[in-house]
Design a protein around this motif. Structure first.
Motif, PDB file in Angstrom:
ATOM      1  N   TRP A 117     142.060   8.984  58.884  1.00 32.06           N
ATOM      2  CA  TRP A 117     141.775   8.625  57.506  1.00 32.06           C
ATOM      3  C   TRP A 117     140.316   8.206  57.311  1.00 32.06           C
ATOM      4  N   GLY A 118     139.805   8.516  56.138  1.00 35.38           N
ATOM      5  CA  GLY A 118     138.557   7.945  55.653  1.00 35.38           C
ATOM      6  C   GLY A 118     138.755   7.514  54.213  1.00 35.38           C
ATOM      7  N   PHE A 119     138.024   6.501  53.790  1.00 35.81           N
ATOM      8  CA  PHE A 119     138.179   5.988  52.423  1.00 35.81           C
ATOM      9  C   PHE A 119     136.834   5.493  51.914  1.00 35.81           C
ATOM     10  N   ALA A 120     136.581   5.746  50.640  1.00 29.94           N
ATOM     11  CA  ALA A 120     135.396   5.210  49.978  1.00 29.94           C
ATOM     12  C   ALA A 120     135.721   5.025  48.503  1.00 29.94           C
ATOM     13  N   ALA A 121     134.975   4.146  47.848  1.00 27.29           N
ATOM     14  CA  ALA A 121     135.227   3.856  46.443  1.00 27.29           C
ATOM     15  C   ALA A 121     133.910   3.698  45.697  1.00 27.29           C
ATOM     16  N   THR A 122     133.966   3.937  44.393  1.00 25.96           N
ATOM     17  CA  THR A 122     132.785   3.790  43.550  1.00 25.96           C
ATOM     18  C   THR A 122     133.211   3.384  42.150  1.00 25.96           C
ATOM     19  N   ASN A 123     132.376   2.593  41.487  1.00 23.33           N
ATOM     20  CA  ASN A 123     132.642   2.251  40.094  1.00 23.33           C
ATOM     21  C   ASN A 123     131.866   3.155  39.138  1.00 23.33           C
ATOM     22  N   LEU A 124     131.262   4.206  39.679  1.00 29.16           N
ATOM     23  CA  LEU A 124     130.512   5.174  38.878  1.00 29.16           C
ATOM     24  C   LEU A 124     131.250   6.510  38.904  1.00 29.16           C
ATOM     25  N   CYS A 125     131.364   7.148  37.756  1.00 26.66           N
ATOM     26  CA  CYS A 125     132.199   8.346  37.677  1.00 26.66           C
ATOM     27  C   CYS A 125     131.438   9.614  37.302  1.00 26.66           C
ATOM     28  N   GLU A 126     130.129   9.602  37.428  1.00 31.91           N
ATOM     29  CA  GLU A 126     129.387  10.858  37.258  1.00 31.91           C
ATOM     30  C   GLU A 126     129.653  11.744  38.480  1.00 31.91           C
ATOM     31  N   GLN A 127     129.448  13.038  38.309  1.00 28.95           N
ATOM     32  CA  GLN A 127     129.784  13.996  39.351  1.00 28.95           C
ATOM     33  C   GLN A 127     129.103  13.669  40.681  1.00 28.95           C
ATOM     34  N   ASN A 128     127.824  13.384  40.643  1.00 30.52           N
ATOM     35  CA  ASN A 128     127.107  13.091  41.886  1.00 30.52           C
ATOM     36  C   ASN A 128     127.623  11.828  42.560  1.00 30.52           C
ATOM     37  N   ASP A 129     127.951  10.820  41.760  1.00 28.97           N
ATOM     38  CA  ASP A 129     128.484   9.572  42.313  1.00 28.97           C
ATOM     39  C   ASP A 129     129.820   9.820  43.001  1.00 28.97           C
ATOM     40  N   LEU A 130     130.675  10.612  42.370  1.00 29.07           N
ATOM     41  CA  LEU A 130     131.982  10.915  42.959  1.00 29.07           C
ATOM     42  C   LEU A 130     131.827  11.726  44.244  1.00 29.07           C
ATOM     43  N   LEU A 131     130.914  12.692  44.226  1.00 29.02           N
ATOM     44  CA  LEU A 131     130.691  13.508  45.428  1.00 29.02           C
ATOM     45  C   LEU A 131     130.090  12.673  46.558  1.00 29.02           C
ATOM     46  N   ASN A 132     129.232  11.735  46.230  1.00 29.81           N
ATOM     47  CA  ASN A 132     128.687  10.848  47.259  1.00 29.81           C
ATOM     48  C   ASN A 132     129.792  10.020  47.911  1.00 29.81           C
ATOM     49  N   ALA A 133     130.700   9.466  47.074  1.00 26.20           N
ATOM     50  CA  ALA A 133     131.813   8.683  47.617  1.00 26.20           C
ATOM     51  C   ALA A 133     132.738   9.570  48.446  1.00 26.20           C
TER      52      ALA A 133
END
Length: 482
Positions: A60-76
């Motif tokens: 498993w791997g997990f990451a989270a972000t409070n930003l929902c722009e495409q680049n932010d989601l892809l980074n997470a």
């Protein structure tokens, strides 16, 4: 936004993920505290973000972000994938998931009155009125009242094709009074201890609680405890009221049937479990009167939902049947050890946390007698009400529980109150001594919003349907220090 989330899942699959899911949550909450007729605390909070899980080569791997722009989601998503790859490089035990069909569905908690549309002044006014009246009463030194509300909007997407939207509304609260005479203090709570009672319901919960109507009784019981004798010490028959039965279920059944505890894969905060895999289907957990189940589908249960945070449909599971231990709460990963499907017990404390196996609504099935009949059938014993303290070992075997108040039972009638009561025992022997559970009209759903598990700790709302029950030959005594 939905297409954006799906494209992130597709990107992870193209990068070699065996499985991926994305969970977006928007949480709104409100909390009110009033003390002695004055507002002590009022807070609101709004939190939103996305958590992404990735399974790569059995890790498993997990990451989270409070930003929902495409680049932010892809980074997470990239962070989660990199983490999974790193664990996969040295993780010898490969994760496998029990199969689940993809789901496309939506669900919202039923309610009558939206608590977030009730003016804050109206809610505060009710709590001020209750505590102001309480503090006027003789010997009442402190009165505190509470309300808490939360609404979480969830979206879940998986690489298997699931697309689920849920809105879960939780309301809760209550009050307590503290009586004092210069030598000691005693406390009584309504409708339950630990910040009251919680439910997946709206503001109508407070219409049903009748907080003001119960104030005189609660205050009188607190005053009576100042003059009461201490609880006798020894072994006796006891009757536990529904609210204390709820905590008994929570600590000595709800936690030990979480399969990650039994497998030793999650022991943070509250330890492991004595219910090892070899006990399933044969271990004598309690008497024939003990039938315990978990069901996230109960209307109004604080732990109610339709789908868990893995997108699995919530299912009822029998935990104890006719006194025999029969089932665990499971995830897709842990269910493989049982060669079963998940029963939908994975939940996370918000978008920034990994889901854990959590109890939902752990309930005991009602029996036949009324509480009045059960008391009348008890020649000598003690009636215990409303939790005050608890202690249980990390295998959920040896426990001690204290209640706010107890009453003598003599020749089938309630007698004098006792203060500072505790009872203690070992889980299987205790449940084995259960010789009666009260009937359906004595049964109700209790609930709390602060069940803790994990490191770092996650909190969850859970429900417990319970009726008063009798146990024979239980050790009781006096709580000296909290």
């Amino acid at each position: 936004m939905e297409e954006r989330f799906k494209s992130v899942i597709d990107w992870l699959v193209k990068k070699g993920a065996e499985y991926a899911d994305l969970r977006r949550e928007v949480l709104r909450s409100e909390s009110i505290q009033v003390r002695d007729g004055a507002l002590e605390g009022f807070s609101t909070d709004l939190s939103s973000g996305v958590g992404i899980r990735v399974l790569f080569n059995g890790a498993w791997g997990f990451a989270a972000t409070n930003l929902c722009e495409q680049n932010d989601l892809l980074n997470a998503a990239g962070e989660a994938l990199a983490m999974a790859k790193a664990f996969a490089s040295f993780n010898s035990a490969k994760v496998r998931l029990a199969p689940e069909p993809p789901v496309v569905d939506s669900f919202s908690t039923p309610f009558r009155i939206d608590p977030f549309k009730i003016p804050a002044e109206e809610k505060i006014s009710l709590l001020i009125e209750v505590t102001s009246e309480a503090i006027k009463k003789k010997d009442i030194a402190v009165s505190e009242a509470f309300m808490e509300f939360s609404r979480v909007e969830k979206e879940f997407y998986s690489s298997e094709g699931s697309n689920i939207k849920q809105t879960l509304l939780t309301s809760g609260g209550g009050y307590h009074v503290i009586a004092e005479n210069g030598r000691e203090v005693q406390r009584r709570s309504y409708p339950d201890a630990h910040h009251g009672l919680f439910s997946t319901a709206g503001y109508e919960l407070f219409e049903d609680l009748n907080m003001k109507d119960n104030l005189e009784r609660v205050a009188e019981e607190a005053r009576a405890l100042l003059k009461a004798k201490e609880c006798p010490t020894g072994k006796t028959d006891i009757i536990i009221d529904g609210s204390q039965m709820a905590l008994q279920l929570h600590e000595s059944c709800g936690h030990p049937v979480e399969l990650d505890r039994a497998l030793g894969t999650e022991t943070g905060l509250a330890g492991g479990s004595f219910l090892s895999l070899d006990k399933k289907g044969s271990f004598r957990y309690g008497s024939k009167h003990v039938n315990i189940y978990a069901d996230p589908n109960h209307t109004g249960g604080a732990g109610s939902y339709k789908y868990d945070d893995e997108g699995v449909r919530a299912r009822r599971v029998d935990l104890v049947k006719d006194g025999v231990f029969t089932g665990y709460l499971t995830s897709r990963e842990s269910a493989v050890a049982l060669k079963e499907a998940s029963n939908g017990s994975m939940r996370a404390d918000g978008w920034g946390a990994l889901p854990l196996i959590r109890m939902s609504n752990v309930c005991i099935e009602p029996g036949k007698p009324s509480l009045a009949e059960l008391i009348a059938d008890t020649k000598k014993g003690i009636f215990l009400s409303t939790n005050r303290s608890w202690s249980i070992d990390d295998l959920r075997l040896n426990f001690q529980f204290g209640t706010e108040i107890a009453y003598e039972i003599r020749n089938g009638k309630l007698g004098q109150p006792y203060k500072n009561p505790v009872y203690y025992g070992m889980t299987p022997a205790f449940w084995g001594s259960c010789d009666a559970v009260c009937r359906q009209d004595e049964w109700r759903m209790w609930g709390l919003n602060s069940c803790g598990k994990g490191e770092p700790m996650q909190a969850a709302s859970v429900g417990h349907g319970a009726a008063p029950a009798r146990f024979t030959g239980v050790s009781v005594g006096v709580l000296k220090d909290e």
